[in-house]
Structure formats: C-alpha cells, structure tokens
Design an enzyme around this catalytic site. Structure first.
Site, PDB file in Angstrom:
ATOM      1  N   ALA A  43       0.968  -1.306  -0.097  1.00  0.00           N
ATOM      2  CA  ALA A  43      -0.296  -0.132   0.004  1.00  0.00           C
ATOM      3  C   ALA A  43       0.988   1.156   0.060  1.00  0.00           C
ATOM      4  CB  ALA A  43      -1.135   0.175   1.083  1.00  0.00           C
ATOM      5  N   TYR A  44       1.927   1.087   1.412  1.00  0.00           N
ATOM      6  CA  TYR A  44       3.054   2.364   0.812  1.00  0.00           C
ATOM      7  C   TYR A  44       3.447   2.907  -0.903  1.00  0.00           C
ATOM      8  CZ  TYR A  44       6.538   5.813   2.420  1.00  0.00           C
ATOM      9  OH  TYR A  44       6.823   6.626   3.147  1.00  0.00           O
ATOM     10  N   SER A  45       4.134   0.977  -1.144  1.00  0.00           N
ATOM     11  CA  SER A  45       4.438   1.452  -2.610  1.00  0.00           C
ATOM     12  C   SER A  45       3.788   2.102  -3.835  1.00  0.00           C
ATOM     13  CB  SER A  45       5.164  -0.072  -3.181  1.00  0.00           C
ATOM     14  OG  SER A  45       6.130  -0.362  -1.671  1.00  0.00           O
ATOM     15  N   GLN A  58       3.209   5.503  -3.202  1.00  0.00           N
ATOM     16  CA  GLN A  58       4.413   6.446  -3.242  1.00  0.00           C
ATOM     17  C   GLN A  58       4.462   6.842  -5.202  1.00  0.00           C
ATOM     18  OE1 GLN A  58       6.623   8.307  -0.909  1.00  0.00           O
ATOM     19  NE2 GLN A  58       4.796   6.881   0.045  1.00  0.00           N
TER      20      GLN A  58
END
Length: 286
Positions: free
Chosen positions: A145-147, A150
C-alpha cells in the site's frame, strides 16, 4: 516588512519537524501543519502551528482560510508535502481502512493541499517540494500500500512539474532513504496486529517471512547513518537554490535504490526479493 512563508505538512515529528526547525532557523516564517495542536513550537516566533487532517477537505480549507489572512505579512512561497503514514502488510491481508488511510494521507490529501496552495504560490512564483521515498522507485513486498502511494506521488510530482513549467513555480521531489523517525516505532506492533486479525490459513502463509521482514527493517533503520538533519538540509538547499533541481535523494541507499530500478530487469528485481517472500511449502499449508 514581509517575510516569505513555507507550509510544511506532517510537522509534528520526524522529518517534518526537522524541516520546520531548519527553515525557521534560516529566516523563513513556517506554517507547521499537524494533526493535533500540542504547542511544540510555541516558543519560536516565526513558526505557527496549525491543525490539519489530510483526510478531511474541510480541515484543509480551514487551514488555508487562516493562511490567506496572513498573506500581507507572510506571503506563501513554499509548500513541503511531507506528511505520510506507512502500514506494513501482505497485500492479501491488507485491510481496506489501512489502504484508504495511506492513499488519503500520502496522495489525495496532499493533492488537495497543493490545489489550495497553488493560487498563493503561483502569485509569489514559489516552490513545491513533494517528499516520497525509495519505494517510489521499486515496489517492496509487504509494503504494498505504501509503495502504491509513493508511485502515485511520483507521478503526481512529474505531472505537476510539467503542467506548471511556464508558471514560475518550481516542483521538486525528495526521496529519502532509511532514516529513523517515529513512523518506525509502531512497525512491528502494527504488523503483528494485522497477522493476529487474519484468518489462520492466510496467516500461516505469511507469518514467518512477514515477521522476519519487520524485524530486519527495524534493525536496518536503526543502523543507518543518514539523519533527519541531513533531510532538513536538503529541504533548505532547495529553498535557497537559485534554480532547484527536479530530483533529490537523501542517503546513498535512496540513490542506490533508484539506480537499481533503472539497471535491473523486472526478473532480477523479483529474484532480489525472493528470500523475503513465502516459500512454495508455505503456500502448500493451506
């Protein structure tokens, strides 16, 4: 006498806090946007702490109503889109709330802040800085999710820079590598909570490799030499530069990560992460 002002989101701790301090020390008036007002900057004259919930458009609008009232004395010249959250999880176990929260905070809310800020920054021919991470170059297992957020923010930055090319506003992206901040304190606890709330059959697949990843990440971030002050210096350099560059890295690991994304094939990157993923035998447990 007027003084250029800069809005920094995610200013209550970590990288944002360091950037606010550095900018204020160097003569800028700083609007420090935080989720909860705690008076942490109350003794510093040229820092104004303002409440901001990036998942709430009304909160964003109220912040800019205040900023608009200050423009005679502190014209808004800079924006640092720094706020961010990271919830580790295998994609199969990822909770909808955690995905939406990361997208709201890391991408959507920051785009809304930029939309509100642009009329002021366009008038002052100022600067916008978006903070991403090395995960904006390579998507990392268990930080899906963070990737996703970003990568979206990298695209947001590129599009914004191109759309504003002839406006007099510069747009830069800063990709920090591993730097210890409070975001890491809850890393292992949050990951364990996600496992505990998962179905047994799914947990059996990911538990070993996910826990190993979480522990290795904490050990790694505690051993890095790059500091919050290194990050803050880069932010200051961008605002002091005659013509800012479009892309900055903080830490050799961030630059190396980006280089690998350009040099390695997709297959090579997949193999690089192979030991971080569940084994064939673990998938057979279900």
């Amino acid at each position: 006498m007027t003084r250029k002002s800069i809005l920094v989101t995610g200013a209550s701790s970590g990288l944002g806090y360091a950037a606010v301090q550095k900018l204020a020390e160097n003569g800028f008036y700083v609007f420090a946007a935080v989720r909860e007002i705690r008076g942490m900057f109350s003794n510093i004259k040229n820092i104004k702490e303002l409440k901001l919930d990036l998942a709430n458009e009304q909160s964003i609008e109220e912040l800019f109503i205040y900023i608009e009232a200050t423009q005679k004395d502190y014209p808004l010249w800079g924006l640092v889109n720094n706020a961010g959250i990271c919830v580790p999880s295998p994609l199969e176990l990822l909770r909808e709330f955690d995905l939406r929260q990361q997208l709201d905070t890391n991408v959507i809310g920051q785009l809304l802040v930029t939309q509100f800020a642009l009329p002021f920054i366009r008038k002052s021919k100022g600067r916008i800085i978006n903070i991403t991470s090395g995960l904006g170059s390579i998507a990392v297992p268990y930080l899906g999710a963070y990737s996703i957020a970003q990568f979206a923010k990298m695209a947001f930055t590129d599009v914004l820079r191109r759309e504003l090319k002839h406006s007099g506003v510069t747009v830069s992206v800063v990709q920090p590598g591993a730097i210890y901040t409070p975001i890491w304190d809850k890393f292992l606890v949050t990951g364990q909570e996600i496992l505990d709330n998962s179905l047994d059959e799914k947990r059996k697949i990911y538990e070993r490799s996910f826990i190993e990843f979480l522990k290795a990440s904490q050990i790694g971030v505690n051993s890095v030499k790059t500091t919050r002050n290194d990050f803050a210096k880069v932010i200051l350099d961008i605002f002091k530069a005659e013509i800012p560059e479009t892309h900055y890295y903080v830490g050799d690991d961030a630059k190396n990560f980006s280089n690998k994304s350009k040099i390695l094939t997709v297959t090579e990157i997949d193999e690089w992460f192979d030991l971080q993923s569940p084994t064939e035998s673990e998938f057979k447990k279900i």
